[in-house]
Design an enzyme around this catalytic site. Structure first.
Site, PDB file in Angstrom:
ATOM      1  N   GLY A  14     -30.137  -4.582 -33.993  1.00 32.94           N
ATOM      2  CA  GLY A  14     -29.956  -6.163 -34.415  1.00 32.94           C
ATOM      3  C   GLY A  14     -31.034  -6.746 -33.972  1.00 32.94           C
ATOM      4  CE1 TYR A 157     -19.901 -11.249 -27.435  1.00 38.95           C
ATOM      5  CE2 TYR A 157     -19.575 -12.858 -25.482  1.00 38.95           C
ATOM      6  CZ  TYR A 157     -20.409 -12.203 -26.342  1.00 38.95           C
ATOM      7  OH  TYR A 157     -21.623 -11.978 -26.128  1.00 38.95           O
TER       8      TYR A 157
END
Length: 252
Positions: A14, A157
């Site tokens: 990423g 999350y």
């Protein structure tokens, strides 16, 4: 003067945007040859030019769905071929995906959040292990959310990021005989990232900033500095640790 990461190779997953991008730039400025993976944020020309100017080597950039095992296996084979092994792996892929209470969340969304944050970390680490040299570094980008439970609608999350701390500690013990260190970063409120651009309202930002003793939001460079330290020999006796980066909003 010798650079901190001279003659090292680093992969940042990423790595095309936000925190991952800044880590890649700082590592390149410190002498490391750089590879990144990306999905929706391909490296732009400025990023590529800055990396290659700093390293004198081409940037290795691989498009990747980080939760697809076959794709990860193929990507790491390509990266190993191009770099000839790894010294540093930064597991930076992750995201909230969507705010939802647990009562309203579908099992599909739950699994997507877990895959985005936890499965991606496992897969990258698993397929990197044959290529990481002894004495290497693994850095997992977790979140303050894994410690404080995050804001409303982000329980999944928070759970996925909390799991990354356990993964970090267990792996640190597992690979210690090879003198590989494994540590986690737990950023707090970091602006100029897709996360807050997408999920944080102006009012939520105002409230959050009011709780930070340093009276400002963080920026990606605030995370890249500790990452550089963990990647270097300066932290050779540090493993299984979480570095909190939050301006004083939370003390361990």
């Amino acid at each position: 003067m010798t650079q901190l990461l001279e003659n090292k190779t680093a992969l940042i997953t990423g790595g095309g945007v936000g925190i991952g991008r800044e880590i890649a730039l700082q590592f390149a400025d410190s002498g490391a040859r750089i590879a990144v993976t990306y999905r929706t944020h391909a490296p732009d020309d400025d990023f590529v030019n800055r990396i290659e100017a700093a390293t004198g080597s081409p940037l290795v950039a691989v498009g990747l769905e980080a939760t697809d095992e076959g794709a990860v296996q193929a990507a790491f084979a390509t990266i190993n071929r191009d770099l000839g092994g790894l010294d540093i792996l930064v597991n930076n892929v992750g995201g909230l995906v969507q705010r939802s209470s647990i009562g309203e969340m579908s099992f599909e969304l739950w699994r997507t959040v877990m895959a985005t944050n936890l499965d991606s970390t496992f897969l990258a680490t698993h397929y990197a292990m044959p290529f990481i040299r002894d004495g290497g570094r693994i850095i997992n980008v977790a979140s303050l959310a894994g410690i404080n439970g995050a804001h409303s609608g982000a329980t999944a999350y928070a759970a996925s990021k909390a799991a990354m701390f356990g993964f970090t500690r267990g792996l640190a013990k597992e690979v210690a005989p090879r003198n590989i260190t494994v540590n986690a970063l737990a950023p707090g409120f970091i602006e100029a990232t897709p996360f807050h651009d997408t999920f944080t309202t102006a009012e939520s930002k105002r409230v959050t900033l009011s709780t930070i003793p340093l009276q400002r939001a963080g920026i990606p460079a605030d995370v890249a500095g500790p990452a550089l330290w963990l990647a270097s020999e300066l932290s050779a006796f540090v493993t299984g640790t979480t570095v909190n980066i939050n301006g004083g909003a939370y003390f361990a």
